[in-house]
Motif scaffolding. Structure first.
Motif, mmCIF file in Angstrom:
data_model
loop_
_atom_site.group_PDB
_atom_site.id
_atom_site.type_symbol
_atom_site.label_atom_id
_atom_site.label_comp_id
_atom_site.label_asym_id
_atom_site.label_seq_id
_atom_site.Cartn_x
_atom_site.Cartn_y
_atom_site.Cartn_z
ATOM 1 N N LEU A 67 0.776 -1.265 0.090
ATOM 2 C CA LEU A 67 0.122 0.018 0.009
ATOM 3 C C LEU A 67 0.855 1.274 0.068
ATOM 4 O O LEU A 67 0.425 2.339 -0.615
ATOM 5 C CB LEU A 67 -1.004 0.013 1.325
ATOM 6 C CG LEU A 67 -1.911 -1.032 1.150
ATOM 7 C CD1 LEU A 67 -2.848 -1.049 2.395
ATOM 8 C CD2 LEU A 67 -2.858 -0.928 0.009
ATOM 9 N N GLY A 68 1.989 1.348 0.915
ATOM 10 C CA GLY A 68 3.040 2.511 0.789
ATOM 11 C C GLY A 68 3.479 2.666 -0.500
ATOM 12 O O GLY A 68 4.028 3.670 -0.892
ATOM 13 N N THR A 69 3.724 1.769 -1.331
ATOM 14 C CA THR A 69 4.332 1.921 -2.976
ATOM 15 C C THR A 69 2.921 2.064 -3.880
ATOM 16 O O THR A 69 3.139 3.193 -4.634
ATOM 17 C CB THR A 69 4.883 0.627 -3.252
ATOM 18 O OG1 THR A 69 6.009 0.467 -2.227
ATOM 19 C CG2 THR A 69 5.560 0.915 -4.506
ATOM 20 N N PHE A 70 2.089 1.424 -3.813
ATOM 21 C CA PHE A 70 1.052 1.553 -4.814
ATOM 22 C C PHE A 70 0.114 2.670 -4.799
ATOM 23 O O PHE A 70 -0.074 3.332 -5.780
ATOM 24 C CB PHE A 70 0.375 0.271 -5.068
ATOM 25 C CG PHE A 70 1.341 -0.944 -5.628
ATOM 26 C CD1 PHE A 70 1.890 -0.718 -7.071
ATOM 27 C CD2 PHE A 70 1.445 -2.154 -5.126
ATOM 28 C CE1 PHE A 70 2.572 -1.652 -7.630
ATOM 29 C CE2 PHE A 70 2.095 -3.130 -5.788
ATOM 30 C CZ PHE A 70 2.759 -2.834 -6.918
ATOM 31 N N LEU A 71 -0.258 3.194 -3.563
ATOM 32 C CA LEU A 71 -1.294 4.090 -3.379
ATOM 33 C C LEU A 71 -0.442 5.490 -3.800
ATOM 34 O O LEU A 71 -1.329 6.388 -4.723
ATOM 35 C CB LEU A 71 -1.726 4.363 -1.907
ATOM 36 C CG LEU A 71 -2.803 3.119 -1.732
ATOM 37 C CD1 LEU A 71 -3.148 3.408 -0.223
ATOM 38 C CD2 LEU A 71 -4.011 3.067 -2.437
ATOM 39 N N PRO A 72 0.674 5.716 -3.475
ATOM 40 C CA PRO A 72 1.219 7.161 -3.977
ATOM 41 C C PRO A 72 1.372 7.407 -5.540
ATOM 42 O O PRO A 72 1.335 7.940 -6.249
ATOM 43 C CB PRO A 72 2.381 7.343 -3.231
ATOM 44 C CG PRO A 72 2.524 6.347 -1.961
ATOM 45 C CD PRO A 72 1.469 5.410 -2.531
ATOM 46 N N LEU A 74 -0.329 5.314 -7.871
ATOM 47 C CA LEU A 74 -1.522 5.515 -8.693
ATOM 48 C C LEU A 74 -2.108 6.791 -8.356
ATOM 49 O O LEU A 74 -2.755 7.326 -9.221
ATOM 50 C CB LEU A 74 -2.547 4.503 -7.866
ATOM 51 C CG LEU A 74 -2.240 3.087 -8.095
ATOM 52 C CD1 LEU A 74 -3.324 2.241 -7.368
ATOM 53 C CD2 LEU A 74 -2.488 2.697 -9.511
ATOM 54 N N PHE A 75 -1.933 7.548 -7.410
ATOM 55 C CA PHE A 75 -1.983 8.860 -7.118
ATOM 56 C C PHE A 75 -1.463 9.869 -8.123
ATOM 57 O O PHE A 75 -1.980 10.693 -8.962
ATOM 58 C CB PHE A 75 -1.963 9.506 -5.781
ATOM 59 C CG PHE A 75 -1.935 10.902 -5.460
ATOM 60 C CD1 PHE A 75 -3.152 11.521 -5.445
ATOM 61 C CD2 PHE A 75 -1.089 11.590 -5.556
ATOM 62 C CE1 PHE A 75 -3.504 12.921 -5.513
ATOM 63 C CE2 PHE A 75 -0.827 13.264 -5.149
ATOM 64 C CZ PHE A 75 -2.230 13.772 -5.294
ATOM 65 N N ASN A 78 -2.726 9.226 -11.668
ATOM 66 C CA ASN A 78 -4.130 9.798 -11.802
ATOM 67 C C ASN A 78 -3.684 11.516 -11.908
ATOM 68 O O ASN A 78 -4.418 11.918 -12.999
ATOM 69 C CB ASN A 78 -4.981 9.702 -10.603
ATOM 70 C CG ASN A 78 -6.329 10.128 -10.760
ATOM 71 O OD1 ASN A 78 -6.841 10.457 -11.609
ATOM 72 N ND2 ASN A 78 -7.125 10.176 -9.387
#
Length: 97
Positions: A67-72, A74-75, A78
């Motif tokens: 989550l700490g890698t993919f959420l930023p 993906l942000f 976007n």
């Protein structure tokens, strides 16, 4: 040597003469007995975890890394897509200047 005295003060020599090593040793024996732990381990190495236990990774650690890698990431993807679409919309369309 401006501030260092050449001779030791008389108080220090008097205290050194008055100190009895036998009395201090006898007084320290009960303290040494009380300071010993109730259960002493033979070796500290036995208390360390084994290599298989040390290499185990919890599920929460995997989740935090993913989550700490993919959420930023993906942000940021976007944000880039929105910025490029707004830029393309300004060049041609209803909002063109």
């Amino acid at each position: 040597m401006a501030f260092a005295p050449n001779q030791a003060p008389k108080v220090a020599t008097t205290v050194a003469r008055a100190f009895d090593l036998k009395t201090a040793a006898v007084a320290a024996i009960p303290v040494a007995a009380l300071a010993a732990p109730a259960f002493a381990m033979d070796s500290i190495v036995e208390a360390l975890p084994t290599t298989t236990l040390a290499l185990e990774v919890q599920f929460g650690a995997y989740l935090a890394v993913i989550l700490g890698t993919f959420l930023p990431v993906l942000f940021l993807i976007n944000l880039y897509v929105q910025t490029e679409s707004r830029k393309a919309g300004r060049e041609g369309g209803q909002d063109a200047e």
